[in-house]
Design an enzyme around this catalytic site. Structure first.
Site, PDB file in Angstrom:
ATOM      1  N   GLU A 187      39.816  38.066  31.789  1.00 26.65           N
ATOM      2  CA  GLU A 187      39.466  37.630  33.147  1.00 26.65           C
ATOM      3  C   GLU A 187      39.860  36.171  33.379  1.00 26.65           C
ATOM      4  O   GLU A 187      39.009  35.339  33.697  1.00 26.65           O
ATOM      5  CB  GLU A 187      37.960  37.795  33.380  1.00 26.65           C
ATOM      6  CG  GLU A 187      37.444  39.207  33.197  1.00 26.65           C
ATOM      7  CD  GLU A 187      35.921  39.294  33.329  1.00 26.65           C
ATOM      8  OE1 GLU A 187      35.248  38.241  33.284  1.00 26.65           O
ATOM      9  OE2 GLU A 187      35.413  40.410  33.493  1.00 26.65           O
ATOM     10  N   PRO A 188      41.133  35.834  33.243  1.00 27.66           N
ATOM     11  CA  PRO A 188      41.519  34.434  33.416  1.00 27.66           C
ATOM     12  C   PRO A 188      41.509  34.036  34.892  1.00 27.66           C
ATOM     13  O   PRO A 188      41.908  34.807  35.754  1.00 27.66           O
ATOM     14  CB  PRO A 188      42.953  34.409  32.867  1.00 27.66           C
ATOM     15  CG  PRO A 188      43.477  35.776  33.141  1.00 27.66           C
ATOM     16  CD  PRO A 188      42.298  36.709  32.985  1.00 27.66           C
ATOM     17  N   CYS A 242      30.316  11.382  54.332  1.00 32.84           N
ATOM     18  CA  CYS A 242      29.200  10.446  54.252  1.00 32.84           C
ATOM     19  C   CYS A 242      28.288  10.779  53.089  1.00 32.84           C
ATOM     20  O   CYS A 242      27.160  11.253  53.265  1.00 32.84           O
ATOM     21  CB  CYS A 242      28.453  10.438  55.580  1.00 32.84           C
ATOM     22  SG  CYS A 242      29.566  10.019  56.923  1.00 32.84           S
TER      23      CYS A 242
HETATM   24  C1  LIG Z   1      34.382  32.500  36.680  1.00 33.52           C
HETATM   25  C2  LIG Z   1      34.526  33.674  35.788  1.00 33.52           C
HETATM   26  C3  LIG Z   1      35.737  33.944  35.146  1.00 33.52           C
HETATM   27  C4  LIG Z   1      36.937  33.018  35.228  1.00 33.52           C
HETATM   28  O1  LIG Z   1      36.706  31.820  34.568  1.00 33.52           O
HETATM   29  P1  LIG Z   1      37.917  30.794  34.359  1.00 33.52           P
HETATM   30  O2  LIG Z   1      37.296  29.665  33.637  1.00 33.52           O
HETATM   31  O3  LIG Z   1      38.401  30.395  35.711  1.00 33.52           O
HETATM   32  O4  LIG Z   1      38.967  31.478  33.569  1.00 33.52           O
HETATM   33  C5  LIG Z   1      35.839  35.097  34.405  1.00 33.52           C
HETATM   34  N1  LIG Z   1      34.794  35.954  34.282  1.00 33.52           N
HETATM   35  C6  LIG Z   1      33.609  35.721  34.872  1.00 33.52           C
HETATM   36  C7  LIG Z   1      32.510  36.693  34.690  1.00 33.52           C
HETATM   37  C8  LIG Z   1      33.428  34.584  35.644  1.00 33.52           C
HETATM   38  O5  LIG Z   1      32.244  34.352  36.210  1.00 33.52           O
END
Ligand SMILES: *Cc1c(COP(=O)(O)O)cnc(C)c1O
Length: 415
Positions: free
Chosen positions: A274-275, A344
């Site tokens: 999940e990048p 501000c």
């Molecule tokens: C935010 C998130 C990601 C991505 O994280 P990165 O640091 O942007 O790679 C992947 N999985 C989950 C569950 C997230 O909450």
């Protein structure tokens, strides 16, 4: 590696001078590079090579439809955290929601129903009560919800405390020790289908040791669950791989893949990645124009037309973004300045105490590494219109989100 570079003193995105974009669409404007985005996805896919895997880009890092479309065409699925992100993916991926994974501690019944209707790949469930609700929503529809439990492996990701998610004190995931009992319980729930196991220990990870430690625990649990007869297929290892904002040296995608593949060996699982940040972070810059210079007895300020509402990371996480002039000059001595916005609030500082060549009102600056958690976190605070967004591809570019109008600021309001 990215495609923002100087040519004869002018900063370009691929083959387009950034000044050309600023003059045409105004500032502040986010500018993204197609070549950088597709390269980052390819590098990640190649790093995992023949290991069965699925890259599910994390939509919250940057959710512009054009970016999602591009990543869909590059072969990505999506990691979502809300019904709104599901709706975006539906549009961008032309209704292909078969490779969507859904995380988040607060999914509503409506969001679950929408995701079931869309036929997503996996719900990553973060509590027992959520699991029971998912079962109920699925049964009402006469379907089985494919799920994995997001476990909290209790590992210190050694990142900023605001973006660590795998600590014992964190709200994310199910305590590691309690996960097994939940899977057992799911056996008796007719609306559920155990398909995976998930973890995500934090963001901007620059050290592979906590990744290795977390995955070793999670892979052990995966094997144990399979041994108990759960037909799991997906081991979702989350995102979090860091990028270089300043001097960080995160693992390369190849090193990261080595650590991951080693730690999950023998599970037989399809890895779900999940990048977010590593795909879009260095593929975008925020273009802004200098409004004023101001000296006080103790500091020198450069006041620009982008503020914390446009890019909140410095105010929120003490994040560092490099600042570069769009045109290089040799106007004498460089000085130390704070680059600040018009909001501000005292925290409206985009770059603190930086050495910068002298600038004048009207000069353009590029705030680098702003592609991730930039526009997606932008707000209308101070009744400011959010920035325009532009996507460059070679020597061509197009507006992928128009600058808001004043009417957009009060849409839905009743005077
Ligand atoms: C935010 C998130 C990601 C991505 O994280 P990165 O640091 O942007 O790679 C992947 N999985 C989950 C569950 C997230 O909450």
């Amino acid at each position: 590696m990215n495609h923002f570079a100087y040519k004869r003193g002018a900063l370009f995105a691929e083959d387009v001078p950034l000044a050309e974009i600023a003059n045409a669409v105004g500032t502040p404007t986010y500018v993204y590079s197609t070549a950088t985005l597709t390269r980052h996805v390819k590098v990640m896919q190649q790093a995992f090579g023949h290991t069965p895997h699925l890259v599910c880009y994390s939509v919250k890092a940057n959710s512009n439809l054009a970016i999602l479309r591009l990543l869909h065409e590059a072969g990505c699925g999506f990691d979502i955290v809300s019904g709104g992100e599901l709706a975006r993916v539906r549009v961008a991926a032309r209704a292909d929601t078969s490779r969507v994974v859904f995380a988040g501690v607060g999914k509503t019944a409506d969001e679950m129903a929408q995701a079931l209707d869309a036929g997503i790949l996996l719900f990553n469930v973060e509590s027992e009560e959520e699991l029971l609700l998912l079962d109920k929503v699925a049964r009402e529809k006469g379907v089985r919800a494919p799920f994995g439990i997001r476990v909290n492996p209790h590992v210190d990701a050694r990142t900023h405390r605001h973006i660590a998610t795998g600590l014992k004190t964190s709200k994310f995931g199910v305590p590691f020790e309690e996960a097994r009992a939940l899977y057992q319980r799911s056996r008796r729930l007719k609306g559920l289908w155990a398909r995976g196991l998930d973890c995500h220990i934090g963001s901007q990870l620059t050290d592979s040791a906590p990744i290795r430690a977390a995955l070793a625990r999670v892979a052990g649990l995966y094997r144990a669950l399979v041994a108990q007869g759960f037909a799991l297929q997906y081991l979702d290892i989350g995102g979090g791989l860091g990028i270089t904002y300043k001097e960080e040296t995160p693992p390369s995608p190849a090193e990261y893949a080595r650590v991951v593949v080693e730690a999950t060996r023998g599970t037989g699982a399809t890895l779900v990645l999940e990048p977010g940040r590593v795909v879009v972070g260095n593929a975008g810059v925020l273009l802004t124009r200098v409004l004023y210079r101001k000296k006080t007895p103790t500091r020198s300020f450069v006041i620009v037309d982008a503020g914390m509402n446009d890019l909140i990371r410095p105010a929120l996480y003490e994040a560092h973004h490099e600042v570069r002039p769009v045109r290089r000059h040799s106007r004498g001595r460089t000085g130390r300045v704070d680059v600040v916005g018009p909001i501000c609030e005292s925290t409206d500082v985009l770059a603190k105490d930086r050495v910068l060549a002298p600038v004048r009102p009207g000069d353009l600056l590029a705030i680098l590494s702003a592609g991730a958690y930039g526009m997606s976190m932008a707000s209308n605070y101070n009744s400011r219109r959010r920035p325009a967004e532009v996507l460059v591809n070679g020597d061509a570019w197009r507006v992928i989100r128009q600058r808001e109008l004043y009417e957009d600021l009060w849409r839905g309001e009743t005077p």
